[in-house]
Every structure is written in structure tokens, then in C-alpha cells.
Design a protein around this motif. Structure first.
Motif, PDB file in Angstrom:
ATOM      1  N   UNK A 179       0.849  -1.178   0.000  1.00 43.25           N
ATOM      2  CA  UNK A 179       0.000   0.000   0.000  1.00 43.25           C
ATOM      3  C   UNK A 179       0.888   1.232   0.000  1.00 43.25           C
ATOM      4  N   UNK A 180       0.629   2.150  -0.915  1.00 44.54           N
ATOM      5  CA  UNK A 180       1.327   3.429  -0.964  1.00 44.54           C
ATOM      6  C   UNK A 180       0.328   4.516  -0.596  1.00 44.54           C
ATOM      7  N   UNK A 181       0.606   5.242   0.487  1.00 45.94           N
ATOM      8  CA  UNK A 181      -0.240   6.340   0.935  1.00 45.94           C
ATOM      9  C   UNK A 181       0.311   7.635   0.350  1.00 45.94           C
ATOM     10  N   UNK A 236       9.604 -10.702   0.409  1.00 46.59           N
ATOM     11  CA  UNK A 236      10.443  -9.551   0.061  1.00 46.59           C
ATOM     12  C   UNK A 236      10.686  -9.441  -1.441  1.00 46.59           C
ATOM     13  N   UNK A 237      10.377 -10.478  -2.225  1.00 39.79           N
ATOM     14  CA  UNK A 237      10.587 -10.396  -3.667  1.00 39.79           C
ATOM     15  C   UNK A 237       9.508  -9.552  -4.352  1.00 39.79           C
ATOM     16  N   UNK A 238       8.599  -9.025  -3.581  1.00 35.82           N
ATOM     17  CA  UNK A 238       7.547  -8.151  -4.095  1.00 35.82           C
ATOM     18  C   UNK A 238       8.029  -6.708  -4.015  1.00 35.82           C
ATOM     19  N   UNK A 239       9.285  -6.489  -4.387  1.00 35.21           N
ATOM     20  CA  UNK A 239       9.933  -5.177  -4.317  1.00 35.21           C
ATOM     21  C   UNK A 239       9.942  -4.537  -5.701  1.00 35.21           C
ATOM     22  N   UNK A 240      10.384  -3.299  -5.754  1.00 34.54           N
ATOM     23  CA  UNK A 240      10.586  -2.627  -7.035  1.00 34.54           C
ATOM     24  C   UNK A 240       9.333  -2.068  -7.661  1.00 34.54           C
ATOM     25  N   UNK A 241       8.263  -1.911  -6.906  1.00 31.75           N
ATOM     26  CA  UNK A 241       7.021  -1.392  -7.458  1.00 31.75           C
ATOM     27  C   UNK A 241       6.761   0.056  -7.074  1.00 31.75           C
ATOM     28  N   UNK A 242       7.701   0.678  -6.391  1.00 37.44           N
ATOM     29  CA  UNK A 242       7.467   2.012  -5.836  1.00 37.44           C
ATOM     30  C   UNK A 242       7.073   3.032  -6.902  1.00 37.44           C
ATOM     31  N   UNK A 248       3.468   4.936  -7.098  1.00 31.55           N
ATOM     32  CA  UNK A 248       3.344   6.401  -7.092  1.00 31.55           C
ATOM     33  C   UNK A 248       2.552   6.890  -8.303  1.00 31.55           C
ATOM     34  N   UNK A 249       2.847   6.307  -9.474  1.00 28.30           N
ATOM     35  CA  UNK A 249       2.117   6.695 -10.681  1.00 28.30           C
ATOM     36  C   UNK A 249       0.628   6.388 -10.549  1.00 28.30           C
ATOM     37  N   UNK A 250       0.300   5.220 -10.025  1.00 28.45           N
ATOM     38  CA  UNK A 250      -1.104   4.848  -9.864  1.00 28.45           C
ATOM     39  C   UNK A 250      -1.801   5.791  -8.888  1.00 28.45           C
ATOM     40  N   UNK A 251      -1.105   6.195  -7.805  1.00 31.45           N
ATOM     41  CA  UNK A 251      -1.706   7.095  -6.822  1.00 31.45           C
ATOM     42  C   UNK A 251      -1.837   8.521  -7.355  1.00 31.45           C
ATOM     43  N   UNK A 252      -0.905   8.954  -8.173  1.00 31.53           N
ATOM     44  CA  UNK A 252      -0.956  10.320  -8.712  1.00 31.53           C
ATOM     45  C   UNK A 252      -1.923  10.441  -9.879  1.00 31.53           C
ATOM     46  N   UNK A 253      -1.906   9.450 -10.766  1.00 30.76           N
ATOM     47  CA  UNK A 253      -2.697   9.527 -11.991  1.00 30.76           C
ATOM     48  C   UNK A 253      -4.038   8.809 -11.890  1.00 30.76           C
ATOM     49  N   UNK A 254      -4.202   7.979 -10.874  1.00 31.42           N
ATOM     50  CA  UNK A 254      -5.454   7.230 -10.734  1.00 31.42           C
ATOM     51  C   UNK A 254      -5.568   6.081 -11.719  1.00 31.42           C
ATOM     52  N   UNK A 255      -4.438   5.509 -12.115  1.00 28.37           N
ATOM     53  CA  UNK A 255      -4.439   4.443 -13.110  1.00 28.37           C
ATOM     54  C   UNK A 255      -4.282   3.071 -12.457  1.00 28.37           C
ATOM     55  N   UNK A 256      -4.424   2.051 -13.266  1.00 29.05           N
ATOM     56  CA  UNK A 256      -4.239   0.667 -12.814  1.00 29.05           C
ATOM     57  C   UNK A 256      -3.284  -0.049 -13.755  1.00 29.05           C
ATOM     58  N   UNK A 257      -2.534  -0.996 -13.205  1.00 25.34           N
ATOM     59  CA  UNK A 257      -1.619  -1.819 -13.987  1.00 25.34           C
ATOM     60  C   UNK A 257      -1.887  -3.281 -13.654  1.00 25.34           C
ATOM     61  N   UNK A 301      -2.688   0.466  -4.371  1.00 25.55           N
ATOM     62  CA  UNK A 301      -2.616  -0.849  -3.753  1.00 25.55           C
ATOM     63  C   UNK A 301      -2.122  -1.852  -4.781  1.00 25.55           C
ATOM     64  N   UNK A 302      -1.088  -2.604  -4.418  1.00 31.34           N
ATOM     65  CA  UNK A 302      -0.573  -3.667  -5.273  1.00 31.34           C
ATOM     66  C   UNK A 302      -0.855  -5.004  -4.600  1.00 31.34           C
ATOM     67  N   UNK A 303      -1.419  -5.921  -5.352  1.00 34.87           N
ATOM     68  CA  UNK A 303      -1.745  -7.247  -4.830  1.00 34.87           C
ATOM     69  C   UNK A 303      -1.109  -8.306  -5.712  1.00 34.87           C
ATOM     70  N   UNK A 304      -0.592  -9.335  -5.076  1.00 31.99           N
ATOM     71  CA  UNK A 304      -0.017 -10.454  -5.808  1.00 31.99           C
ATOM     72  C   UNK A 304      -0.734 -11.716  -5.380  1.00 31.99           C
ATOM     73  N   UNK A 305      -1.095 -12.514  -6.343  1.00 28.89           N
ATOM     74  CA  UNK A 305      -1.790 -13.758  -6.047  1.00 28.89           C
ATOM     75  C   UNK A 305      -2.764 -14.082  -7.161  1.00 28.89           C
TER      76      UNK A 305
END
Length: 122
Positions: free
Chosen positions: A6-8, A20-26, A30-39, A61-65
Motif C-alpha cells: 500500500x502506498x499512501x 520480500x521479492x515483491x519489491x521494485x514497485x514504488x 506512485x504513478x497509480x496514486x498520482x494519476x489514478x491508473x491501474x496496472x 494498492x498492489x496485490x499479488x496472487x
């Protein structure tokens, strides 16, 4: 789900749960929170979605599964938005209470000092 991030946007904080391998999404968060987009990354079973309060994106919010329908993802994002707003309201209430107590202490101290100045004169 195997991981969540979760990025606030207001605080700039990133909260992680999972491996911890769920790294590198910062940057994507940030882009999703600023622009309101989804990936979505089907190969890694990852989804990043903006968390909105009304029409304004306030977090991401990033979810893996296992892939979930958009309606479920949006429901989770709505619950996260409610939780973030509740936490913000509680922080604000705490700050107001601290300011009230500080003002009360200041008033008590000034009253005591005024009393001490008047006492020797009488």
C-alpha cells in the motif's frame, strides 16, 4: 493473496506485507496514486490499482496472487480508502486533543505566575 503493498500518497509511506521479492514497485505505485491508473502483470499475478476517495486518488494498492475480478479489487480498494480516512480522522482528533491540553497547561501556568506576582504586593 500472497503479498500486498500500500502506498499512501499523503504521507509518502509504503506499507508491505508478504515476501520480500515483491519489491521494485514504488514507481508504479506512485504513478497509480498520482494519476489514478491501474496496472496488471498477468505473468507475475500482480495488480496495481488506485485507491480513490470520491474521484480523487489518495493511495495505490498492489496485490499479488490469484487474479480477482475488478469488482472485488474495487471493493478492497474502497475498504482501504475508508480505513485510510478513518486513520487520518483519528490522527487529527489526537492533534486537536494535544493542542487543547497544551493550551490548558499554558493558561494554568500563566494564572499561577500572575497569582505569585500579586501575592507579594498584597
Amino acid at each position: 493473496m500472497t503479498a500486498a503493498v500500500l502506498y499512501d500518497r499523503r504521507s509518502g509511506e509504503v506499507y508491505r506485507a508478504g515476501p520480500s521479492d515483491f519489491e521494485g514497485l514504488d514507481d508504479q505505485l506512485r504513478d497509480a496514486a498520482l494519476l489514478g491508473t491501474s496496472f496488471s502483470d498477468a505473468a507475475a499475478n500482480r495488480t496495481i490499482s488506485a485507491v480513490r476517495l470520491g474521484s480523487e486518488p489518495i493511495a495505490s494498492l498492489a496485490l499479488q496472487g490469484v487474479a480477482m475480478p475488478d469488482s472485488v479489487l474495487q471493493g478492497v480498494a474502497n475498504l482501504v480508502a475508508i480505513g485510510l480516512e478513518r486513520a487520518k480522522a483519528q490522527d487529527l482528533a489526537h492533534q486537536v486533543e494535544v493542542a487543547r491540553q497544551s493550551e490548558q497547561l499554558r493558561t494554568t501556568l500563566i494564572d499561577a505566575m500572575a497569582h505569585e506576582f500579586k501575592t507579594p504586593l498584597t
